[in-house]
Each structure stands twice: as C-alpha cells, then as structure tokens.
Design an enzyme around this catalytic site. Sequence first.
Site, PDB file in Angstrom:
ATOM      1  N   THR A  98       0.824  -1.219   0.000  1.00 46.29           N
ATOM      2  CA  THR A  98       0.000   0.000   0.000  1.00 46.29           C
ATOM      3  C   THR A  98       0.852   1.259   0.000  1.00 46.29           C
ATOM      4  O   THR A  98       0.376   2.310  -0.428  1.00 46.29           O
ATOM      5  CB  THR A  98      -0.937   0.033   1.222  1.00 46.29           C
ATOM      6  OG1 THR A  98      -0.160  -0.051   2.420  1.00 46.29           O
ATOM      7  CG2 THR A  98      -1.945  -1.112   1.168  1.00 46.29           C
ATOM      8  N   HIS A 103       9.926  -1.163   1.956  1.00 50.49           N
ATOM      9  CA  HIS A 103      10.015  -1.347   3.409  1.00 50.49           C
ATOM     10  C   HIS A 103       9.913  -2.829   3.735  1.00 50.49           C
ATOM     11  O   HIS A 103       9.291  -3.601   2.998  1.00 50.49           O
ATOM     12  CB  HIS A 103       8.918  -0.566   4.138  1.00 50.49           C
ATOM     13  CG  HIS A 103       7.541  -0.850   3.619  1.00 50.49           C
ATOM     14  ND1 HIS A 103       7.048  -0.268   2.482  1.00 50.49           N
ATOM     15  CD2 HIS A 103       6.571  -1.673   4.074  1.00 50.49           C
ATOM     16  CE1 HIS A 103       5.819  -0.711   2.248  1.00 50.49           C
ATOM     17  NE2 HIS A 103       5.509  -1.582   3.202  1.00 50.49           N
TER      18      HIS A 103
HETATM   19  P1  5GP Z   1       2.478  -2.310   2.931  1.00 51.18           P
HETATM   20  O1  5GP Z   1       0.983  -2.635   2.950  1.00 51.18           O
HETATM   21  O2  5GP Z   1       2.789  -1.314   1.842  1.00 51.18           O
HETATM   22  O3  5GP Z   1       3.346  -3.528   2.886  1.00 51.18           O
HETATM   23  O4  5GP Z   1       2.785  -1.641   4.328  1.00 51.18           O
HETATM   24  C1  5GP Z   1       2.651  -0.276   4.569  1.00 51.18           C
HETATM   25  C2  5GP Z   1       2.514  -0.102   6.054  1.00 51.18           C
HETATM   26  O5  5GP Z   1       2.736   1.276   6.362  1.00 51.18           O
HETATM   27  C3  5GP Z   1       1.132  -0.455   6.600  1.00 51.18           C
HETATM   28  O6  5GP Z   1       1.244  -1.526   7.523  1.00 51.18           O
HETATM   29  C4  5GP Z   1       0.641   0.844   7.242  1.00 51.18           C
HETATM   30  O7  5GP Z   1      -0.062   0.630   8.438  1.00 51.18           O
HETATM   31  C5  5GP Z   1       1.934   1.617   7.462  1.00 51.18           C
HETATM   32  N1  5GP Z   1       1.780   3.062   7.434  1.00 51.18           N
HETATM   33  C6  5GP Z   1       1.078   3.791   6.518  1.00 51.18           C
HETATM   34  N2  5GP Z   1       1.159   5.103   6.806  1.00 51.18           N
HETATM   35  C7  5GP Z   1       1.926   5.217   7.929  1.00 51.18           C
HETATM   36  C8  5GP Z   1       2.361   6.326   8.712  1.00 51.18           C
HETATM   37  O8  5GP Z   1       2.051   7.494   8.441  1.00 51.18           O
HETATM   38  N3  5GP Z   1       3.139   6.048   9.792  1.00 51.18           N
HETATM   39  C9  5GP Z   1       3.492   4.760  10.114  1.00 51.18           C
HETATM   40  N4  5GP Z   1       4.262   4.604  11.204  1.00 51.18           N
HETATM   41  N5  5GP Z   1       3.102   3.695   9.404  1.00 51.18           N
HETATM   42  C10 5GP Z   1       2.325   3.911   8.321  1.00 51.18           C
END
Ligand code: 5GP
Length: 117
Positions: A98, A103
Amino acid sequence: MADACVFCDIIAGRIPTEFVYEDDDVVAFSDIRPIAPTHLLVVPREHHSTLADTVSTREGPELLGRLLKVAGELGAARAEKDGGYRVVVNNGAAAGQTVYHLHVHVLSGRHFAWPPG
Ligand code: 5GP
Ligand code: ZN
C-alpha cells in the site's frame, strides 16, 4: 525523494515519528496500524518504490542486505521474549503493498500462520 510519499515525509521529519533504529541509510519505526504486538517497518532513507525496482539497481543488493540485517537484528532483540519473528516484503498491489516506498515488515509477539492469507 518522491512526491506525496508518506515514508519520505517521515524520513524528512515532516511527520514526527520515533525511530527505534537509524543509521545513514536505514531507519526503523513502529507501524501506525500494527497487526502484531511488535510491528516495525525497516525503511531505506532513499526512495525506491518496490522490491522489484530495487533489485534491478546497482546498489540494490547491498541495500537489501542492509535492510535484512537491520530487520534480523530488530527481530532477534524482540524474539528473546516473543519466541520468533516474521520478516515480510509486500511487492505490488496483489501482494498487499500500500505504501510505494520499499520497506520490510518485522512482526513478532504472536503465532503466525502459514501459508499467509
Ligand atoms: P504495505 O501494505 O505497503 O506492505 O505496508 C505499509 C505499512 O505502512 C502499513 O502496515 C501501514 O499501516 C503503514 N503506514 C502507513 N502510513 C503510515 C504512517 O504514516 N506512519 C506509520 N508509522 N506507518 C504507516
Ligand atoms: Zn518515499
């Protein structure tokens, strides 16, 4: 740096966030919506959109090694009490990515099923 990237904003200090680890190239902080008692994100300071984009760059393999090293060290520090940890990279929308700034998730503190959902 990329336009409208939440992790670039965090790294630049525009969104105040406590780092549990930082060096010249990598930061780590708690996920804002944790899915486990420990849920950390290990993030390169430099903007790379996805794992797929990163592996094809010249510095990609070294950067990925550093991200995994930090993820492993943070996981191990918590595994002493939690008994294990999981390291996850979601690559692309179908895999659940997302935020399009590379990361590594470090998860621990509960049992993790396999296969993942
Ligand atoms: P993905 O779904 O891309 O693998 O993980 C993105 C992660 O970033 C999600 O688990 C989401 O909760 C986290 N995330 C999104 N926006 C923020 C933010 O503003 N601060 C922090 N600490 N985490 C975030
Ligand atoms: Zn970014």
